[in-house]
Design an enzyme around this catalytic site. Structure first.
Site, PDB file in Angstrom:
ATOM      1  N   CYS A  98     -23.285  65.031   6.893  1.00 19.31           N
ATOM      2  CA  CYS A  98     -24.550  65.776   6.931  1.00 19.31           C
ATOM      3  C   CYS A  98     -25.525  65.152   7.908  1.00 19.31           C
ATOM      4  O   CYS A  98     -26.341  65.851   8.523  1.00 19.31           O
ATOM      5  CB  CYS A  98     -25.164  65.845   5.543  1.00 19.31           C
ATOM      6  SG  CYS A  98     -25.688  64.238   4.892  1.00 19.31           S
ATOM      7  N   HIS A 239     -28.490  63.333   0.912  1.00 19.60           N
ATOM      8  CA  HIS A 239     -28.071  64.445   1.771  1.00 19.60           C
ATOM      9  C   HIS A 239     -29.157  64.702   2.808  1.00 19.60           C
ATOM     10  O   HIS A 239     -30.350  64.605   2.507  1.00 19.60           O
ATOM     11  CB  HIS A 239     -27.847  65.691   0.919  1.00 19.60           C
ATOM     12  CG  HIS A 239     -27.219  66.844   1.650  1.00 19.60           C
ATOM     13  ND1 HIS A 239     -26.079  66.724   2.419  1.00 19.60           N
ATOM     14  CD2 HIS A 239     -27.581  68.160   1.720  1.00 19.60           C
ATOM     15  CE1 HIS A 239     -25.762  67.904   2.921  1.00 19.60           C
ATOM     16  NE2 HIS A 239     -26.659  68.792   2.521  1.00 19.60           N
ATOM     17  N   ASN A 259     -29.196  74.028   5.649  1.00 20.67           N
ATOM     18  CA  ASN A 259     -28.138  73.184   5.099  1.00 20.67           C
ATOM     19  C   ASN A 259     -26.901  73.258   5.978  1.00 20.67           C
ATOM     20  O   ASN A 259     -26.862  73.983   6.979  1.00 20.67           O
ATOM     21  CB  ASN A 259     -27.812  73.624   3.668  1.00 20.67           C
ATOM     22  CG  ASN A 259     -27.205  72.516   2.841  1.00 20.67           C
ATOM     23  OD1 ASN A 259     -26.871  71.442   3.345  1.00 20.67           O
ATOM     24  ND2 ASN A 259     -27.048  72.755   1.553  1.00 20.67           N
TER      25      ASN A 259
END
Length: 759
Positions: A98, A239, A259
């Site tokens: 990520c 994240h 995302n």
């Protein structure tokens, strides 16, 4: 996350239902593509910086005159403008990457914001980022950005994502290289009202950046709304995502984040999360991490179609899809089949019910589309797949259902797509798929009404071993069917056939989509129009300036040895790097300066951006008197701006301390110059949480407010007792506060560490 948490089921129907019963401002759901997925299958991968690392990247922004709009979305465009590719929903898979995907999305968005041409409207490679970083084992976007300052990245088409770490140094013979401006990597903002304002200012002025947060195990089920953790949610791991905007809904302020879990998660790959209350540490964990992209210098006059192509370093154009051809990718090559309709931009074919593929080249046809009760008609389904479309998996069936039905096994009638050819799924036979063409039949219902005909695909075992048939999806509807009462009139049947015609349904759907698009563009225009005056102000060519936060305009006094905040601005068109601050004697005209008298601010270049803030500490070894700080070009010494002040000095220190059974007795001392002293001067003892636990006026070593007749005391000592009961662990700092205000004139050169108190 640890292995035990990673093996937990990420999303379930029961869990989603339990979340939705809590009346939260968001909705949870189980989507077919998430069935059976475990927590470890949703890639995370943010490794938080230490306090020291974050401090090294941190830059404070001056938000004194900044009032953010109610809503801002970096994705907004006016009608006729081209959307940035940066906002495509990408998918990191189960790799802990990520940190790379969020960095890539933010970089792409900032690059496109200021250069929407085919050179700037592109996608850099997250694969290259993980290759040159920590692979799938997690990392931090700031270090990815820092690498881009010295080692340019390549485009995603050149080094596509594989989900595993490969060799660093992607080679792309025809593609351009993308880098960051040296010295521009930084993090701004954080928790609290001022920190949130800084994040908003950076986002609206420079474009999206990266934020990170602590994921809790309910977010995998997020479908829409404003996310806040549910009552029983448990932490999973860090994240990182791209921050693209903010807004307010039903009185709840939120951030908009991009995302990297694919378009099938959340709101088309994006989500909203509570703003201003540090939900899941979204503000405090990292603030907003950013970089200033550098557009490749090659081919500035290239005429490749923006948003549809990429400019190569030999100045030719690389078309993004087969839909576009020609030297500038301006020729439409779409040839929609089976009644498909190409969009105005020639980017895709919209297919009628039952058909799919880039050109609508594969799918199902149905006949008839209506019948009367008692008719002897059957529904005939003919299918043909070719090109990029694949036949359905074996054991897939087609059923006819009431319009509201979602259960795959509640069909009123069914037909097996493969028929008797493949009665069960065998992966090794024809690749587990039906023949590419075929025909089958089934009977319509006997009750009058409107029905939908749906393909129910068999999902082979996934990585978690889960297989089967999932809830009906609107995307799998291949037709509509009407059952009319017995003895229906021919005109009624003709009307039903026309209503169920796939072409007519497509036309109606496209008209609705055009209306929705017009509404969305109108909303974007409204937001952009509201923001435009602020954007004009933020990008205006204001004169260069220096300001010292909290400087009294009357006394213009700065205290030696104490930390101060200096905010700077340079007209963007005149901004050059490196630039630095120097402390000059007097008004600066003599040219005499102290090269290292401002601490770290004088030894290191200022942030590369055209405006920002930095800390400076005037050296206690510099004599008192008038001084001028000049911001100048480090190479040519050309001055941008200056600010003058008077340097004052004071001193405060511990001399001795004695540990007793109930308290610690500390002897303190202070000194201040006669022309700077006041009866209101105070000495304060501050604990590690920033709380003043004791203070006294220096004129009396007491807390009695001085009278007009009282005189200042220039030097002295006083005793303070620190009671052990309920004391805060961590240590104590001693400060001298001139005039009794919050200005710190001196800080003790050492502090009393708790361990030395014998407690």
């Amino acid at each position: 996350c640890d292995s035990a948490i990673g093996e937990q089921l990420a999303v379930s129907a029961e869990g989603s239902e339990a979340i939705n019963k809590q009346n939260l401002p968001w909705t949870a759901s189980l989507r077919a593509e998430h069935e059976g997925k475990k927590v470890k299958d949703f890639g995370l991968g943010d490794v938080a910086l230490s306090a020291e690392e974050r401090k090294a990247f941190y830059v404070q922004l001056d938000v004194t005159d900044f009032t953010p709009p109610v809503a801002y979305d970096a994705r907004d465009i006016y009608a006729g403008q081209v959307q940035c590719k940066a906002y495509q929903a990408l998918n990191q898979g189960s790799c802990g990457s990520c940190y790379a995907f969020s960095a890539a999305s933010a970089y792409n968005a900032r690059l496109c914001r200021f250069n929407p041409s085919s050179l700037g409207n592109t996608l850099v490679s997250p694969q290259e980022m993980i290759d040159c970083s920590n692979g799938c084992d997690g990392g931090n976007s700031l270090y990815v950005f820092q690498t881009m300052e010295t080692k340019p990245n390549v485009e995603m088409w050149c080094d596509p994502y594989s989900g595993t770490k490969q060799t660093c140094g992607g080679v792309c013979g025809g593609g351009n290289a993308y880098s960051g401006l040296p010295g521009s990597v930084r993090t701004v903002g954080g928790a609290g009202a001022n920190g949130v304002l800084q994040m908003q200012l950076e986002l609206i002025r420079g474009g999206p950046g990266v934020v990170s947060f602590m994921v809790v195990n309910d977010i995998f089920a997020y479908s829409k709304g404003i996310y806040v953790p549910s009552a029983t949610a448990a932490q999973v791991g860090g994240h990182a995502v791209a921050l693209v905007g903010w807004g307010v809904e039903n009185g709840v302020p939120y951030w908009i984040c991009q995302n990297s879990w694919g378009a099938g998660w959340g709101e088309n790959g994006f989500f909203r999360i509570g703003r201003g209350s540090d939900v899941a540490t979204i503000e405090s964990r990292s603030g907003l991490a950013v970089i200033k992209p550098v557009t490749p210098s090659a081919c500035p006059n290239a005429n490749c179609a923006p948003g549809l192509s990429t400019t190569l370093k030999d100045c030719t154009c690389r078309c993004d899809t087969v839909a576009r051809t020609g030297p500038q990718c301006t020729t439409c090559a779409l040839n929609c089949q089976n009644g498909g309709v190409k969009d105005a931009e020639c980017t895709k074919c919209s297919c009628p019910l039952g058909f799919s593929g880039p050109m609508c080249e594969g799918g199902y046809t149905l006949a008839p589309l209506a019948s009367c009760v008692g008719d002897a008609s059957t529904i005939t389904v003919t299918y043909s797949f070719g090109g990029s479309t694949l036949p359905p998996t074996q054991t897939t069936f087609v059923g006819i259902y009431p319009l509201a039905e979602t259960g795959p096994f509640k069909a009123l009638a069914t037909g097996a797509v493969c028929g008797a050819t493949y009665p069960k799924y065998v992966a090794t036979v024809n690749g587990g798929r039906c023949p590419s063409t075929g025909t089958f039949k089934f009977s319509p219902p006997s009750t009058p009404g409107q029905y939908k005909i749906v393909v129910v695909p068999f999902s082979p075992p996934n990585a978690q071993g889960v297989s089967g048939f999932y809830a009906l999806q609107d995307s799998n509807i291949i037709g509509q069917f009407t059952v009319l009462p017995s003895g229906c009139a021919a005109t009624d049947k003709t009307a039903a056939l026309a209503n169920n015609n796939a072409g007519a349904i497509l036309s109606s759907r496209l008209a609705a989509a055009a209306t929705a698009q017009a509404s969305a563009l109108a909303a974007m225009k409204s937001r952009l129009d509201a923001v435009q005056p602020l954007l004009t102000t933020l990008t205006a060519e204001l004169p260069a300036s220096l300001t010292i936060t909290g400087l009294d305009p009357t006394t213009r006094r700065v205290w030696a040895g104490t930390a101060n905040q200096m905010c700077f601005r340079v007209p963007p068109s005149a901004n050059v790097n490196p630039k630095n601050l120097l402390l000059y004697i007097g008004d600066g005209s003599s040219g005499t300066y102290y090269p290292t008298a401002l601490g770290a601010a004088g030894n290191a270049p200022l942030p590369a951006d055209y405006q920002g803030c930095t800390k400076f500490v005037p050296s206690a070894g510099v004599p008192m008197g008038p001084y001028t700080i000049i911001m100048q070009d480090s190479t040519t010494s050309a001055a941008f701006a200056s600010i003058s002040f008077t340097l004052a000095k004071a001193a405060v220190s511990y001399t001795t301390y004695t540990v007793g059974s109930l308290a610690v007795t500390v002897t303190t001392s202070w000194t201040i110059a006669a022309d700077r002293a006041s009866p209101l001067d105070t000495v304060r003892l501050v604990n590690s949480q920033g709380t003043v636990i004791y203070w006294y006026y220096t004129f009396c070593k007491c807390q009695t407010t001085p009278l007009a007749t009282d005189v200042p005391v220039l030097t002295g000592t006083a005793t303070i007792r620190i009671v052990k009961l309920n004391a805060v662990i961590g240590g104590y700092t001693l400060t001298f506060n001139p005039g009794g205000g919050n200005t710190i004139g001196a800080v003790a050169p050492n502090w009393i560490p708790w361990a030395n108190l014998g407690l």
